[in-house]
Motif scaffolding. Sequence first.
Motif, mmCIF file in Angstrom:
data_model
loop_
_atom_site.group_PDB
_atom_site.id
_atom_site.type_symbol
_atom_site.label_atom_id
_atom_site.label_comp_id
_atom_site.label_asym_id
_atom_site.label_seq_id
_atom_site.Cartn_x
_atom_site.Cartn_y
_atom_site.Cartn_z
ATOM 1 N N PHE A 18 58.900 69.970 53.228
ATOM 2 C CA PHE A 18 57.873 69.479 53.727
ATOM 3 C C PHE A 18 56.690 68.285 52.691
ATOM 4 O O PHE A 18 56.817 68.600 51.913
ATOM 5 N N LYS A 19 56.383 67.796 53.105
ATOM 6 C CA LYS A 19 55.568 66.477 52.666
ATOM 7 C C LYS A 19 53.838 65.960 53.186
ATOM 8 O O LYS A 19 53.321 64.985 51.913
ATOM 9 N N ASP A 20 53.326 66.284 54.096
ATOM 10 C CA ASP A 20 51.932 66.018 54.413
ATOM 11 C C ASP A 20 51.307 66.944 53.976
ATOM 12 O O ASP A 20 51.153 67.892 54.319
ATOM 13 N N SER A 21 51.558 66.658 52.570
ATOM 14 C CA SER A 21 50.529 67.333 51.986
ATOM 15 C C SER A 21 48.515 67.846 52.566
ATOM 16 O O SER A 21 48.222 68.463 52.680
ATOM 17 N N ASN A 22 48.354 66.383 52.951
ATOM 18 C CA ASN A 22 47.027 66.277 53.213
ATOM 19 C C ASN A 22 46.374 66.785 54.938
ATOM 20 O O ASN A 22 46.612 67.161 55.235
ATOM 21 N N GLY A 23 47.893 66.996 55.245
ATOM 22 C CA GLY A 23 48.417 67.356 57.118
ATOM 23 C C GLY A 23 48.137 69.054 57.205
ATOM 24 O O GLY A 23 47.223 69.351 57.793
ATOM 25 N N TYR A 24 48.675 69.598 56.287
ATOM 26 C CA TYR A 24 47.985 71.099 55.467
ATOM 27 C C TYR A 24 46.889 71.068 55.336
ATOM 28 O O TYR A 24 45.966 71.854 56.067
ATOM 29 N N GLY A 25 46.507 70.520 54.783
ATOM 30 C CA GLY A 25 45.180 70.752 53.929
ATOM 31 C C GLY A 25 44.013 70.080 55.570
ATOM 32 O O GLY A 25 42.924 71.156 55.717
ATOM 33 N N GLU A 26 44.167 69.394 56.645
ATOM 34 C CA GLU A 26 43.781 69.186 57.565
ATOM 35 C C GLU A 26 43.825 70.401 58.534
ATOM 36 O O GLU A 26 42.832 70.684 59.152
ATOM 37 N N SER A 27 44.930 70.925 58.857
ATOM 38 C CA SER A 27 44.962 72.124 59.637
ATOM 39 C C SER A 27 44.498 72.676 59.481
ATOM 40 O O SER A 27 43.230 74.018 60.084
ATOM 41 N N ILE A 28 43.753 73.420 57.737
ATOM 42 C CA ILE A 28 43.419 74.872 57.407
ATOM 43 C C ILE A 28 41.587 74.204 57.747
ATOM 44 O O ILE A 28 40.771 74.921 58.422
ATOM 45 N N ALA A 29 41.426 72.770 57.812
ATOM 46 C CA ALA A 29 39.358 72.330 57.955
ATOM 47 C C ALA A 29 39.771 72.768 59.443
ATOM 48 O O ALA A 29 38.292 72.802 59.476
ATOM 49 N N ARG A 30 40.647 72.289 60.091
ATOM 50 C CA ARG A 30 40.760 72.065 61.558
ATOM 51 C C ARG A 30 39.762 73.363 61.806
ATOM 52 O O ARG A 30 38.887 73.642 62.790
ATOM 53 N N LEU A 31 40.553 74.732 61.316
ATOM 54 C CA LEU A 31 40.605 76.049 61.594
ATOM 55 C C LEU A 31 38.545 75.949 61.487
ATOM 56 O O LEU A 31 38.661 76.675 62.057
ATOM 57 N N SER A 32 38.339 76.192 60.440
ATOM 58 C CA SER A 32 37.068 76.489 59.860
ATOM 59 C C SER A 32 36.022 75.674 61.051
ATOM 60 O O SER A 32 35.317 76.168 61.490
ATOM 61 N N ASN A 33 36.590 74.085 61.102
ATOM 62 C CA ASN A 33 35.725 74.053 62.239
ATOM 63 C C ASN A 33 35.991 73.926 64.157
ATOM 64 O O ASN A 33 34.531 75.006 64.417
ATOM 65 N N MET A 34 37.024 75.041 63.823
ATOM 66 C CA MET A 34 36.559 75.479 65.036
ATOM 67 C C MET A 34 36.440 76.665 65.534
ATOM 68 O O MET A 34 35.834 77.371 66.337
ATOM 69 N N LEU A 35 36.891 77.222 64.383
ATOM 70 C CA LEU A 35 35.467 79.022 64.323
ATOM 71 C C LEU A 35 34.247 78.886 64.141
ATOM 72 O O LEU A 35 33.178 79.455 64.782
ATOM 73 N N LEU A 72 38.820 75.266 43.400
ATOM 74 C CA LEU A 72 39.940 74.946 44.457
ATOM 75 C C LEU A 72 41.143 75.210 43.861
ATOM 76 O O LEU A 72 41.396 75.345 43.012
ATOM 77 N N VAL A 73 42.705 75.590 44.653
ATOM 78 C CA VAL A 73 43.559 76.064 44.727
ATOM 79 C C VAL A 73 44.674 74.571 45.289
ATOM 80 O O VAL A 73 44.286 74.845 45.722
ATOM 81 N N ALA A 74 45.178 73.687 44.033
ATOM 82 C CA ALA A 74 46.720 73.294 43.940
ATOM 83 C C ALA A 74 47.404 73.507 44.313
ATOM 84 O O ALA A 74 47.775 74.178 43.958
ATOM 85 N N LYS A 75 47.849 72.870 45.627
ATOM 86 C CA LYS A 75 48.928 73.089 46.147
ATOM 87 C C LYS A 75 50.240 72.293 46.510
ATOM 88 O O LYS A 75 49.488 70.693 46.794
ATOM 89 N N HIS A 76 50.885 72.300 45.219
ATOM 90 C CA HIS A 76 51.974 71.076 45.430
ATOM 91 C C HIS A 76 52.926 70.832 46.253
ATOM 92 O O HIS A 76 53.521 72.371 46.337
ATOM 93 N N PHE A 77 53.769 70.370 47.541
ATOM 94 C CA PHE A 77 55.068 70.768 48.160
ATOM 95 C C PHE A 77 56.007 70.259 47.670
ATOM 96 O O PHE A 77 55.941 68.965 47.380
ATOM 97 N N SER A 78 57.180 70.361 48.631
ATOM 98 C CA SER A 78 58.438 69.759 48.056
ATOM 99 C C SER A 78 59.372 70.076 49.230
ATOM 100 O O SER A 78 58.398 70.139 50.132
ATOM 101 N N GLU A 79 60.727 69.155 48.770
ATOM 102 C CA GLU A 79 61.152 68.928 50.098
ATOM 103 C C GLU A 79 60.849 70.267 50.733
ATOM 104 O O GLU A 79 61.573 71.062 50.176
#
Length: 456
Positions: free
Chosen positions: A311-328, A302-309
Motif C-alpha cells: 500500500f502506497k496511498d497514505s493520503n488516500g487513506y486519510g482522505e477516506s476517513i475525512a470523507r466519512l466524517s463529511n458524510m456523517l 495526531l497519530v502518524a501512520k506510515h505504510f509499507s508495501e
Amino acid sequence: MNYDVIIIGAGPGGIFSAYELSKLNPSLKIAVFEAGHALSKRKCPIDGEKIKSCIECKSCSIMSGFGGAGAFSDGKYNITNDFGGTLYQYIGKQKAIDLMKYVDEINMLYGGEGTKLYSTAGSKFKKICMQNDLHLLDASVRHLGTDINYVVLENLYNHLCNKVEFFFDTPVDRIEREDGGYRIFCGKKEYTAEKCIISVGRSGSKWMETVCRDMDIPTESSRVDIGVRVELPAEVFSHLTDELYESKIVYRTPKYGDKVRTFCMNPRGAVVNENTNGIITVNGHSYEDPAKHTANTNFALLVAKHFSEPFKDSNGYGESIARLSNMLGGGVIVQRFGDLIRGQRSTAKRIEESFVTPTLNATPGDLSLVLPKRILDGIIEMVYALDKIAPGTANDDTLLYGVEVKFYNMEVKVNEHLETKYDGLYIIGDGSGITHSLSHASASGVYVARQIAGEN
C-alpha cells in the motif's frame, strides 16, 4: 525563454525563493504562478451568520493563494531540526538552523518586530513531561499570530510585486522539459524558463504526484497524520502556553506502541474549517492582538501512520476517513470527551450545556463511527496522559473536533541542492515531502535561490 526562473506556488517556499533571488540577482526575470487568489482577495465566506459551514469554493482561500496554507495559520515559525521536516538531512543541521534564523530576521524586518520568541530550552516542563511518560521536543518558536503573519505577507508582497511577475488564479496544468529549460501550461497559455522551482505545498500533493509520474521523477511513500482538534478552557494549558506558547509533546501508547503528538497549539484561539481537494477537515488559528483572543485554547492530537508495501496511498487513506466524517456530519463533527468515553454521540443540547463554548459551528456527533479504533484509542490515551501535566484536559466538556488530517506529499527524490534528476528543476517546501512547516519550507526557498544565484 519568457523568464529566467519560474516558481510554481506562492506559499512560504515560493515567496522566499522569489525574495532571495530578486535580492541576489535583481536582473533576473522571475514569474510566480499561484492557483489561488492574491492576498487581498483571500477571504473565507464563512461568517458564522449567513454562511455557517464550508460551501466548497473552487479555490479555498484558507488553503491556497499568496502565503499558502500558512497565511491564515497561527503564524508559528519553529526554529528546530527536531520536527517540521528533514531538510537538515539534505543540507546539514547547522545550515538548516541558520536559514531558519535568516527567515526569522526577514519576518521581523517586514512587520514581525515586537513579537515574542519562545523557547523550550531549559524548561522545567521537560522534566515534568518525562516524569509522566511524555516527551517535550526542543524548539525556539516565533509566534506572529494570524494577524501579524498577514501584515508580514502583505509587506513582502508589496516589496516583491515590482520585482517579480505574479500570476494569481493561474493553476499550472503540466510541465514539460525542453532544450535549455522548462515549459509550463496554464490553460491555453504557455510560459518558458531556464529554471523551475516547484513549491506547491500540501494542498498540491495530488498535482505533485501527477507531475512526478509524468516526468518519471522517483518518489518514496510517506505518511499521513490523522486525529482530532482538542478545545478546552485556556486556563487548563495556561501554565504551558504562557511560558512556551506551543509545546510539541509526544506520547508512545502502551497498547499499540504508536506515537501521538500535540500539534499547532493555539492559546486563546479559534477552531476553523479547511477545504483540501473538496474534503472538509479542521484546523486552528490564534491572534497576537489580545482583542481577538477567545476563552479557549485548541490543539491537534495526531497519530502518524506510515505504510509499507504493497500500500502506497497514505493520503488516500486519510482522505477516506475525512470523507466519512463529511458524510456523517456534513463537514466537521464535534464531540464532548465525556460522551466519547461513555459511547454516546454528542447532541446540540449537550454541547449547548457544556462549560466549553465551541468556537466553530460543527455538527454534534460520534467520532467513534469515523476514526479507526487504533487511532481513537491512541487519542484517548493521550488525553489522559496530558491530564497528568495539565489537569482538566480529560474533563467531560473538553471538545474534540474531527477529523484533522495532515497530508504529506510522497517524498520526492532530490539531491543535496534540492534538485531533481533534471538540471534546473527544483522541488521545495511541503510539496516535496521534505518539509512540514512554515520555517522549513521558507528555509528551503532561500536555499534553492542561493543555489541558482551561485551563492552557496
